[in-house]
Motif scaffolding. Structure first.
Motif, PDB file in Angstrom:
ATOM      1  N   SER A   1       0.832  -1.206   0.000  1.00 43.27           N
ATOM      2  CA  SER A   1       0.000   0.000   0.000  1.00 43.27           C
ATOM      3  C   SER A   1       0.868   1.258   0.000  1.00 43.27           C
ATOM      4  O   SER A   1       0.542   2.250  -0.661  1.00 43.27           O
ATOM      5  CB  SER A   1      -0.932   0.006   1.201  1.00 43.27           C
ATOM      6  N   HIS A   2       1.994   1.218   0.735  1.00 42.13           N
ATOM      7  CA  HIS A   2       2.890   2.366   0.776  1.00 42.13           C
ATOM      8  C   HIS A   2       3.566   2.571  -0.583  1.00 42.13           C
ATOM      9  O   HIS A   2       3.676   3.704  -1.070  1.00 42.13           O
ATOM     10  CB  HIS A   2       3.955   2.167   1.854  1.00 42.13           C
ATOM     11  N   LYS A   3       4.019   1.475  -1.182  1.00 45.35           N
ATOM     12  CA  LYS A   3       4.649   1.583  -2.490  1.00 45.35           C
ATOM     13  C   LYS A   3       3.667   2.115  -3.534  1.00 45.35           C
ATOM     14  O   LYS A   3       4.039   2.921  -4.395  1.00 45.35           O
ATOM     15  CB  LYS A   3       5.210   0.222  -2.913  1.00 45.35           C
ATOM     16  N   ASP A   4       2.429   1.678  -3.461  1.00 46.27           N
ATOM     17  CA  ASP A   4       1.424   2.167  -4.411  1.00 46.27           C
ATOM     18  C   ASP A   4       1.188   3.667  -4.246  1.00 46.27           C
ATOM     19  O   ASP A   4       1.051   4.402  -5.231  1.00 46.27           O
ATOM     20  CB  ASP A   4       0.105   1.413  -4.220  1.00 46.27           C
ATOM     21  N   LYS A   5       1.153   4.129  -2.986  1.00 42.87           N
ATOM     22  CA  LYS A   5       0.975   5.564  -2.744  1.00 42.87           C
ATOM     23  C   LYS A   5       2.141   6.374  -3.302  1.00 42.87           C
ATOM     24  O   LYS A   5       1.963   7.420  -3.925  1.00 42.87           O
ATOM     25  CB  LYS A   5       0.834   5.835  -1.239  1.00 42.87           C
ATOM     26  N   ILE A   6       3.366   5.881  -3.073  1.00 44.00           N
ATOM     27  CA  ILE A   6       4.557   6.602  -3.532  1.00 44.00           C
ATOM     28  C   ILE A   6       4.602   6.660  -5.053  1.00 44.00           C
ATOM     29  O   ILE A   6       4.861   7.712  -5.643  1.00 44.00           O
ATOM     30  CB  ILE A   6       5.827   5.939  -2.967  1.00 44.00           C
ATOM     31  N   LEU A   7       4.351   5.538  -5.718  1.00 40.45           N
ATOM     32  CA  LEU A   7       4.385   5.513  -7.187  1.00 40.45           C
ATOM     33  C   LEU A   7       3.271   6.362  -7.783  1.00 40.45           C
ATOM     34  O   LEU A   7       3.472   7.037  -8.797  1.00 40.45           O
ATOM     35  CB  LEU A   7       4.289   4.070  -7.684  1.00 40.45           C
ATOM     36  N   ALA A   8       2.100   6.326  -7.159  1.00 42.68           N
ATOM     37  CA  ALA A   8       0.999   7.159  -7.664  1.00 42.68           C
ATOM     38  C   ALA A   8       1.335   8.640  -7.515  1.00 42.68           C
ATOM     39  O   ALA A   8       1.078   9.440  -8.434  1.00 42.68           O
ATOM     40  CB  ALA A   8      -0.296   6.830  -6.911  1.00 42.68           C
ATOM     41  N   ARG A   9       1.936   9.011  -6.383  1.00 44.17           N
ATOM     42  CA  ARG A   9       2.310  10.412  -6.177  1.00 44.17           C
ATOM     43  C   ARG A   9       3.426  10.809  -7.138  1.00 44.17           C
ATOM     44  O   ARG A   9       3.438  11.937  -7.655  1.00 44.17           O
ATOM     45  CB  ARG A   9       2.750  10.633  -4.738  1.00 44.17           C
ATOM     46  N   LEU A  10       4.366   9.896  -7.396  1.00 46.23           N
ATOM     47  CA  LEU A  10       5.445  10.177  -8.336  1.00 46.23           C
ATOM     48  C   LEU A  10       4.897  10.442  -9.729  1.00 46.23           C
ATOM     49  O   LEU A  10       5.279  11.412 -10.397  1.00 46.23           O
ATOM     50  CB  LEU A  10       6.417   8.998  -8.362  1.00 46.23           C
TER      51      LEU A  10
ATOM     52  N   TYR B   1       3.337   8.311   7.114  1.00 47.45           N
ATOM     53  CA  TYR B   1       3.666   8.299   8.545  1.00 47.45           C
ATOM     54  C   TYR B   1       2.458   8.691   9.391  1.00 47.45           C
ATOM     55  O   TYR B   1       2.150   8.046  10.397  1.00 47.45           O
ATOM     56  CB  TYR B   1       4.826   9.250   8.810  1.00 47.45           C
ATOM     57  N   ARG B   2       1.763   9.740   8.958  1.00 48.77           N
ATOM     58  CA  ARG B   2       0.618  10.214   9.738  1.00 48.77           C
ATOM     59  C   ARG B   2      -0.520   9.195   9.750  1.00 48.77           C
ATOM     60  O   ARG B   2      -1.141   8.944  10.787  1.00 48.77           O
ATOM     61  CB  ARG B   2       0.116  11.536   9.151  1.00 48.77           C
ATOM     62  N   ASP B   3      -0.787   8.570   8.587  1.00 48.60           N
ATOM     63  CA  ASP B   3      -1.933   7.665   8.488  1.00 48.60           C
ATOM     64  C   ASP B   3      -1.664   6.289   9.089  1.00 48.60           C
ATOM     65  O   ASP B   3      -2.559   5.688   9.682  1.00 48.60           O
ATOM     66  CB  ASP B   3      -2.328   7.494   7.011  1.00 48.60           C
ATOM     67  N   ASP B   4      -0.432   5.787   8.920  1.00 50.46           N
ATOM     68  CA  ASP B   4      -0.182   4.385   9.264  1.00 50.46           C
ATOM     69  C   ASP B   4       0.679   4.180  10.501  1.00 50.46           C
ATOM     70  O   ASP B   4       0.754   3.055  11.011  1.00 50.46           O
ATOM     71  CB  ASP B   4       0.499   3.668   8.096  1.00 50.46           C
ATOM     72  N   TYR B   5       1.360   5.224  10.958  1.00 50.18           N
ATOM     73  CA  TYR B   5       2.270   5.041  12.093  1.00 50.18           C
ATOM     74  C   TYR B   5       1.907   5.918  13.287  1.00 50.18           C
ATOM     75  O   TYR B   5       1.919   5.454  14.421  1.00 50.18           O
ATOM     76  CB  TYR B   5       3.721   5.330  11.670  1.00 50.18           C
ATOM     77  N   GLN B   6       1.600   7.169  13.032  1.00 47.58           N
ATOM     78  CA  GLN B   6       1.380   8.083  14.152  1.00 47.58           C
ATOM     79  C   GLN B   6       0.187   7.660  15.001  1.00 47.58           C
ATOM     80  O   GLN B   6       0.212   7.776  16.218  1.00 47.58           O
ATOM     81  CB  GLN B   6       1.178   9.509  13.632  1.00 47.58           C
TER      82      GLN B   6
END
Length: 360
Positions: A197-206, A345-350
């Motif tokens: 899910s994190h990789k998908d977010k990063i690639l989509a934002r890229l 970080y805010r959504d999945d860790y904080q």
């Protein structure tokens, strides 16, 4: 430490040493490869459609698109260089004809009619002295400008080996990105030690940021160049097509930009005695050509990449300072990825962090 941990430590030590050596070897090719990455990403939808049209032949599509990119870059650069050399000689002849027709004798009177022109006239008289000296000053300035244009192109020719080498590296890399890009991206995706899910977010934002940045910078530069070009043509400025092309090329620069072209054009018109045209060019340049940059670029990049205007401005300036022209694109891209990392970080860790102890 047990044996397995020692082996793991040694392995990662060797891996880091190899990565460092690889970085040293590939450092000369970083910027051409990054340009190829941006071009390949933007043109990949076209590559997919062209591959389907060619019956699944990815290599054929890669060759055609690489040759098309080569033509789109090389042909305009060659034509513009030839035009600049030609027009530099024409400008020199035009100045000589202006002097022969008595332009220098009329210059002090024309300067006096301009706002603050008497100060410029006093400075010129103090700097050049007699009228013949003023003629010589104007003539030598025109020659210097012509030599500057030709000299810059000569420097470019002297450095042509490095430029051609970088360009060929970019084209060579672009071909393989078209041909094998999907397989390489899938391999890289599998190697990244993050959740899917994190990789998908990063690639989509890229993807989102690259498209917004390139579209914003290129379309804004073209719009500014066309608006300035209309003014050059309507006001009867010599060589309007060359000036328009130079305006488009310099438009992405955050300092100066289009003003590096329309500013001297306005001064030329004022110098030549066309006070009304000079003031119109000045007003059009300040009020329209330069102002539209502040409207279109945040509209295209800020909204498309979802980057605040303040961060966008700093990313462009900082990217330009660190990476050169490539930083105009790379700066906002890095900021976009950083904002995505903060969101993850805010959504999945904080939210999973333990609450701070209550004050006693």
């Amino acid at each position: 430490m047990n044996r397995q941990q020692i082996f793991a430590l040694c392995f990662f030590g060797v891996l880091l040493a190899l990565l460092y050596q690889m970085g040293l070897m590939f450092r000369p090719f970083v910027f051409p490869v990054l340009w190829a990455v941006i071009l390949a990403h933007l043109c990949f939808p076209l590559h997919i459609r062209l591959t389907a049209w060619l019956g699944g032949r990815e290599s054929h599509s890669a060759v055609l698109l690489t040759l098309a990119a080569l033509a789109l870059v090389v042909v305009p650069l060659v034509v513009l260089s030839v035009m600049l050399v030609k027009e530099a000689g024409s400008a020199d002849r035009a100045v000589r004809e202006w002097i022969a027709s008595g332009g220098v004798q009329q210059l002090p009177d024309r300067l006096s009619g301009l706002p603050g022109g008497h100060l410029v006239r006093e400075w010129l008289e103090r700097f050049t002295g007699r009228e013949s000296d003023l003629e010589q000053f104007v003539l030598s300035s025109a020659k210097t400008f012509s030599r500057f244009i030709v000299g810059e192109l000569s420097d470019l020719v002297r450095d042509v080996f490095m430029l051609v080498a970088d360009f060929l590296v970019m084209m060579f890399t672009l071909f393989f990105f078209f041909k094998d890009g999907r397989h390489w991206l899938a391999s890289l995706y599998a190697l990244i030690p993050l959740e899917a899910s994190h990789k998908d977010k990063i690639l989509a934002r890229l993807d989102q940021t690259i498209r917004a940045v390139v579209k914003g910078i290129v379309l804004t530069a073209i719009a500014q160049g066309l608006l300035a070009g209309v003014a050059y043509a309507v006001l009867g400025v010599p060589f309007p097509m060359v000036l328009m092309a130079l305006t488009i090329l310099l438009a992405p620069l955050p300092f100066g930009g289009t003003a590096l072209i329309w500013g001297p054009v306005a001064l030329y018109l004022l110098w030549a005695g066309a006070v009304g045209k000079g003031l119109v060019m000045l007003a059009w340049g300040i009020g329209v050509v330069s102002t539209i940059d502040q409207i279109l670029k945040p509209l295209f990049i800020g909204q498309g990449a979802e980057i605040p205007v303040l961060l966008l401005t700093f990313s462009v300036l900082g990217g330009l300072a660190v990476y050169g022209i490539l930083g105009l694109f790379l700066g906002p891209i890095l900021v976009g990825l950083f904002l995505t990392a903060l969101q993850i970080y805010r959504d999945d860790y904080q939210q999973h962090l333990p609450a701070p102890p209550a004050a006693s």
